[in-house]
Every structure is written in C-alpha cells, then in structure tokens.
Design a protein around this motif. Sequence first.
Motif, short mmCIF file in Angstrom:
data_model
loop_
_atom_site.label_atom_id
_atom_site.label_comp_id
_atom_site.label_asym_id
_atom_site.label_seq_id
_atom_site.Cartn_x
_atom_site.Cartn_y
_atom_site.Cartn_z
N UNK A 59 0.83 -1.21 0.00
CA UNK A 59 0.00 0.00 0.00
C UNK A 59 0.87 1.26 0.00
N UNK A 60 1.90 1.28 0.83
CA UNK A 60 2.80 2.46 0.90
C UNK A 60 3.51 2.68 -0.44
N UNK A 61 4.00 1.61 -1.06
CA UNK A 61 4.70 1.78 -2.34
C UNK A 61 3.75 2.20 -3.45
N UNK A 62 2.50 1.76 -3.40
CA UNK A 62 1.49 2.19 -4.37
C UNK A 62 1.24 3.68 -4.21
N UNK A 63 1.04 4.12 -2.98
CA UNK A 63 0.80 5.53 -2.72
C UNK A 63 2.01 6.38 -3.12
N UNK A 64 3.21 5.86 -2.89
CA UNK A 64 4.43 6.60 -3.26
C UNK A 64 4.53 6.75 -4.77
N UNK A 65 4.15 5.71 -5.52
CA UNK A 65 4.17 5.82 -6.98
C UNK A 65 3.18 6.89 -7.45
N UNK A 66 1.99 6.89 -6.89
CA UNK A 66 0.99 7.90 -7.25
C UNK A 66 1.51 9.29 -6.90
N UNK A 67 2.18 9.44 -5.77
CA UNK A 67 2.77 10.73 -5.40
C UNK A 67 3.79 11.18 -6.43
N UNK A 68 4.59 10.26 -6.96
CA UNK A 68 5.57 10.61 -7.97
C UNK A 68 4.89 11.13 -9.23
N UNK A 69 3.72 10.57 -9.56
CA UNK A 69 2.97 11.04 -10.72
C UNK A 69 2.47 12.46 -10.48
N UNK A 70 2.12 12.77 -9.24
CA UNK A 70 1.57 14.08 -8.91
C UNK A 70 2.63 15.16 -8.73
N UNK A 71 3.89 14.77 -8.48
CA UNK A 71 4.96 15.74 -8.26
C UNK A 71 5.19 16.60 -9.49
N UNK A 72 5.46 17.88 -9.25
CA UNK A 72 5.82 18.77 -10.36
C UNK A 72 7.26 18.48 -10.76
N UNK A 73 7.55 18.57 -12.02
CA UNK A 73 8.92 18.32 -12.50
C UNK A 73 9.81 19.49 -12.19
#
Length: 162
Positions: A148-162
């Motif tokens: 669950x934590x790694x899934x949420x972390x991946x989604x966070x990476x998608x949301x991060x601004x470049x």
Amino acid sequence: MRALTEDELRESLVNAAPDEKRVVALPVDFLLTDWDHLDFLAWRDPRTRGRGYLVTERDGAPTGVVLRAAEGTSRARSAMCNICHTMQPADQVALFTARKAGSAGDAGASVGTYICADLSCHENVRLAPPLAPSEVRASVDLKIDGTRRRTEAFVERVLEAS
C-alpha cells in the motif's frame, strides 16, 4: 478502500485527459468488487492493449493514474515487482509508465516502475509462498502495508511537479 462509483473512478484519474476518462474500460467484475478488502484497485484495460489503471486513496479521496505497459520482453529469468516485492518469472513483470499530472505531463514527463504484468499485486501479497526448511514467514500484514505504501508513493511521484 471505500466503494467508488463509475464516475468517481473516472474522475480520480489525475493524469488522464477528459477524452481518456470517458473511454476507460472498467474491470469486468467492477460491480462485484469487495471494496472492504482492497488497499487499492488496479486492472488492465480489456479493450486497449498495454493500458492499465491504478486507483488508491490519498487524503481520503480516490486518486488514480493511467498506466502504459512497455512492449517487449526481458531476457532475464525472473524479476521483482516494485509494488508488491514479489519475485516472478520475468514475463510476469512489466515496466509500466505513467504520464505525470498537470503541466509536467503535458510537457512529456513521466515516471515508471516494474509492476506485476496483470496488476495483481493486491492478491499476490496475500498468497503465502511455501517455506524453505529454515525460513520464518514474515507477517502478511507487513507485506500488505508495504504494498500500500509503495502504491501511494508511486501515485505521489505522478503528482509531483517536475
């Protein structure tokens, strides 16, 4: 995970254009989904080769991403999923990329990780592999929490601004 309607599921996709959201093919068993036992929802699009979806809760709200599976196969014999940390035959793990949300995604930025090719991580962490003679079984709850934590972390990476 709380139960979602079709509209909520489509609207949760943070890296999809309105046209993409409209054509999302929901899982065939969507109406039978047992939401109480899901940490996140992930499925492959049955109509579009190479497309998948991953939806989790972020701050109590559903947040999903559209995934694209890389084409081709690895010459490795085995591979590990970066979400559920399950070792699989190499053809059962695929590189998935997700276009970043917002202007970063519009500019072509994306993130990727290796995930079980059928997006079955939720089930895989609940399967207990046979023990080796001197092996101690790790807690399944710890594996579930890590997934669950790694899934949420991946989604966070998608949301991060470049």
